[in-house]
Design an enzyme around this catalytic site. Structure first.
Site: not given
Length: 263
Positions: A156, A205
Site C-alpha cells: 500500500s 489511515k
C-alpha cells in the site's frame, strides 16, 4: 417422582444456560481482527535513522514538506478476539472490526504471513521505482533507487514511494517541491505503468494521517466513500487513479491554479 416448578422458577432455570452462553461468548475467541490507525512515515526523510529513499546515478534535490505513507495495525492472526472486543470496535471510530480471513489468509502461519507481506513490499518497491523512472524518462541502468522502510509490509505504500522518488529527482518539474511544502499523506498500490490501485483500511489511515500533521490525503478513487466515512476535520481528500493524476493534483495544489479533484 418429579416435582413441578412454578413459572417464575422455570423461567429462571431456563435463563441460566442462556446467561452462561452469553458470558462464555464474551470471552471466547472469535474469527475477527480488530484494526486501528498505525504509524506513518515520511518517505522523503528517514525512518528509524535510515533514509527511506536513496538515489545514486542522478542528481537529487533537497526537498521540503513531507510525503507520509500510512498504515493500519491489526490484532495478530493468532491473537484471541472476544465478543467484547468486537462490540467495542463497532462503537469506536478509531477501530474497525474485520473478518480475520480478510486481513490474514486462512490457514497461513505467522511466519508465512510475514514472508508474504515482505514479498509484497518488495514487489511494491520495484514497481514504484519503475513507475517513477518511466514517468521521468530515466533508465534504471543509470539510476539506482534503494527503498527501505523497516517493520512495514504489504503493497500500500507504492504510490507514496513513487511520488517520493519523483520529488527527489524532479520536484514539480519547474524547480519547486511536489508537496508545495505541505505534509501530504496517502495510500495506494502502484504498478509499473503508473496505475493506482485500492488497498483497504483508508478510514483508519486518514486518522493516522491527520494525527501526524497531514492536511491532504491522496486516496484511490474507488475508495472515496470509505475514506469519507470517518474523515477527520481539516483533512482534504484528493482522489487519484494514476500516477499522472496524483502529480497533476499536487502541482495544482502547490501552484494554486487549475482544478483539484475531490471525493
Amino acid at each position: 417422582m418429579l416435582s413441578r416448578l412454578s413459572r417464575p422458577k422455570a423461567a429462571t432455570v431456563c435463563a441460566l444456560p442462556v446467561v452462561a452462553l452469553l458470558a462464555t461468548s464474551v470471552f471466547a475467541p472469535l474469527p475477527f481482527a480488530v484494526a486501528q490507525p498505525g504509524m506513518t512515515a515520511n518517505v522523503l526523510g528517514e525512518n528509524k535513522g535510515t533514509a527511506v529513499i536513496t538515489i545514486n546515478g542522478a542528481p537529487t534535490r533537497t526537498t521540503t514538506g513531507q510525503l507520509r505513507m500510512t498504515t493500519i495495525v491489526a490484532t495478530g492472526p493468532d491473537a484471541p478476539v472476544s465478543l467484547g472486543d468486537v462490540i467495542d470496535g463497532w462503537f469506536r471510530t478509531d477501530r474497525a472490526v474485520l473478518p480475520r480471513d480478510a486481513v490474514y489468509p486462512s490457514g497461513d502461519t505467522v511466519e508465512q504471513i510475514e514472508q508474504h507481506n515482505t514479498e509484497q513490499m518488495k514487489q511494491s518497491q520495484d514497481a514504484a521505482t519503475r513507475a517513477a523512472l518511466s514517468y521521468l524518462h530515466l533508465s534504471d541502468k543509470n539510476v539506482k533507487v534503494t527503498l527501505k522502510l523497516a517493520d512495514v509490509g504489504g503493497p500500500s505504500a507504492g504510490l507514496l514511494f513513487t511520488l517520493g522518488i519523483i520529488d527527489k529527482l524532479n520536484g514539480n518539474g519547474t524547480g519547486g517541491d511536489l508537496t508545495g511544502g505541505r505534509t501530504i499523506a496517502g495510500t495506494g498500490t502502484i504498478d509499473p505503468s503508473g496505475q493506482v490501485g485500492p488497498v483497504g483500511g483508508v478510514a483508519l489511515k486518514t486518522q493516522a494521517a491527520k494525527r501526524d500533521g497531514a492536511t491532504v490525503f491522496l486516496v484511490p478513487r474507488a475508495e472515496c466513500a470509505d475514506a469519507k466515512a470517518e474523515l477527520p476535520k481539516g483533512l482534504r481528500l484528493v482522489p487519484v487513479t494514476t500516477l499522472k493524476s496524483a502529480i497533476d493534483a499536487l502541482v495544482s495544489l502547490e501552484k494554486a491554479n487549475g482544478s483539484v479533484p475531490s471525493c
